[in-house]
Design an enzyme around this catalytic site. Sequence first.
Site, PDB file in Angstrom:
ATOM      1  N   ASP A  66       3.251 -27.596   3.037  1.00  0.00           N
ATOM      2  CA  ASP A  66       4.651 -27.625   2.619  1.00  0.00           C
ATOM      3  C   ASP A  66       5.597 -27.741   3.808  1.00  0.00           C
ATOM      4  OD1 ASP A  66       3.944 -27.470  -0.012  1.00  0.00           O
ATOM      5  OD2 ASP A  66       4.557 -25.387  -0.311  1.00  0.00           O
ATOM      6  N   ASP A 136      16.371 -23.935   2.787  1.00  0.00           N
ATOM      7  CA  ASP A 136      17.415 -22.919   2.930  1.00  0.00           C
ATOM      8  C   ASP A 136      18.061 -22.969   4.305  1.00  0.00           C
ATOM      9  OD1 ASP A 136      15.641 -21.548   4.756  1.00  0.00           O
ATOM     10  OD2 ASP A 136      14.674 -20.579   3.052  1.00  0.00           O
ATOM     11  N   TYR A 178      11.723 -17.837   1.820  1.00  0.00           N
ATOM     12  CA  TYR A 178      12.286 -16.598   2.374  1.00  0.00           C
ATOM     13  C   TYR A 178      13.101 -15.841   1.324  1.00  0.00           C
ATOM     14  CZ  TYR A 178      14.422 -13.695   6.089  1.00  0.00           C
ATOM     15  OH  TYR A 178      14.836 -12.661   6.885  1.00  0.00           O
ATOM     16  N   ASN A 179      13.796 -16.594   0.480  1.00  0.00           N
ATOM     17  CA  ASN A 179      14.590 -15.984  -0.584  1.00  0.00           C
ATOM     18  C   ASN A 179      13.766 -15.024  -1.433  1.00  0.00           C
ATOM     19  OD1 ASN A 179      16.812 -15.956  -2.807  1.00  0.00           O
ATOM     20  ND2 ASN A 179      15.030 -16.783  -3.856  1.00  0.00           N
ATOM     21  N   LEU A 180      12.566 -15.443  -1.798  1.00  0.00           N
ATOM     22  CA  LEU A 180      11.702 -14.611  -2.628  1.00  0.00           C
ATOM     23  C   LEU A 180      11.269 -13.356  -1.882  1.00  0.00           C
ATOM     24  CD1 LEU A 180      10.222 -14.427  -5.367  1.00  0.00           C
ATOM     25  CD2 LEU A 180       8.307 -15.636  -4.312  1.00  0.00           C
TER      26      LEU A 180
END
Length: 275
Positions: A66, A136, A178-180
């Site tokens: 990814d 992000d 990173y959000n998760l």
Amino acid sequence: MTAGFVLKPKDTIKLKETFLKIKKVFESRNIEVLIDSVSAKAIGLLGVEFNDMCEAADFLVALGGDGTLISLARRSYKFNKPILGINAGNLGFLTDINPDNIEEFIDKFLKGEYRIDERMVIEVEYKDKKLYAFNDIVISKEVISSMIHIRVDTNESYLNTYYGDGLIVSTPTGSTAYNLSAGGPVVYPLTEGFVLTPICPHSLTQRPLILPSNFVLEIEVKENFAKLVIDGQEIYNLDEKIKVKKALNPAKLIHRVERNYFDVLRKKLHWGDGK
């Protein structure tokens, strides 16, 4: 038809054999293969400068994981070319084609049996630059012992001043990154919107927030020791206000028709393991 390849930087040498096998498959079906000069040099081949490759290619190919695809999507943004992710490691959220199945997929691809997913991209205006983020942007402190104040205004009104370790502004695609980890929500990747998630906020009332994609955000840090991180891969000293908005064009990802995002979520996040 022409394909432009970029290989995962850390594993380029290991991927040489895989690349050559895929190249042979492509060329046997009259698809010309170009490889960017950096990847090519690492495996002892002649390559093409990245921008020239993107200009000449009908579609781009990220061979790796990814992270390789995210980097390629950001670097090639201005060329607006669709990207195929070939997964050279574990199952990714974005790279779903296995090298062992490339012949089957390419035969379907040439028959038009594929789909293109359009993913929202973030555009950041910083000084005289326009930066693009596929996953992000992160505004974070540089000094471990200190916290930072991050003021966010929208085109409608003042929103909030976050006080803590930082702030993540994520696309729906980046919601599983990173959000998760920071406690933000998982958002279906084909939706559009900004996910704002504070990092270790001083106040527990500071919660993740989803805003419409037509909002324009102005973000300013009061302290002078903040960093702006783009997709976890590019870092800038943040010493003035930035403007954040939805980029004009989406990133276009080539996928199998059969690909199901929720299958990927269950495998990656181990949903339903207790069933």
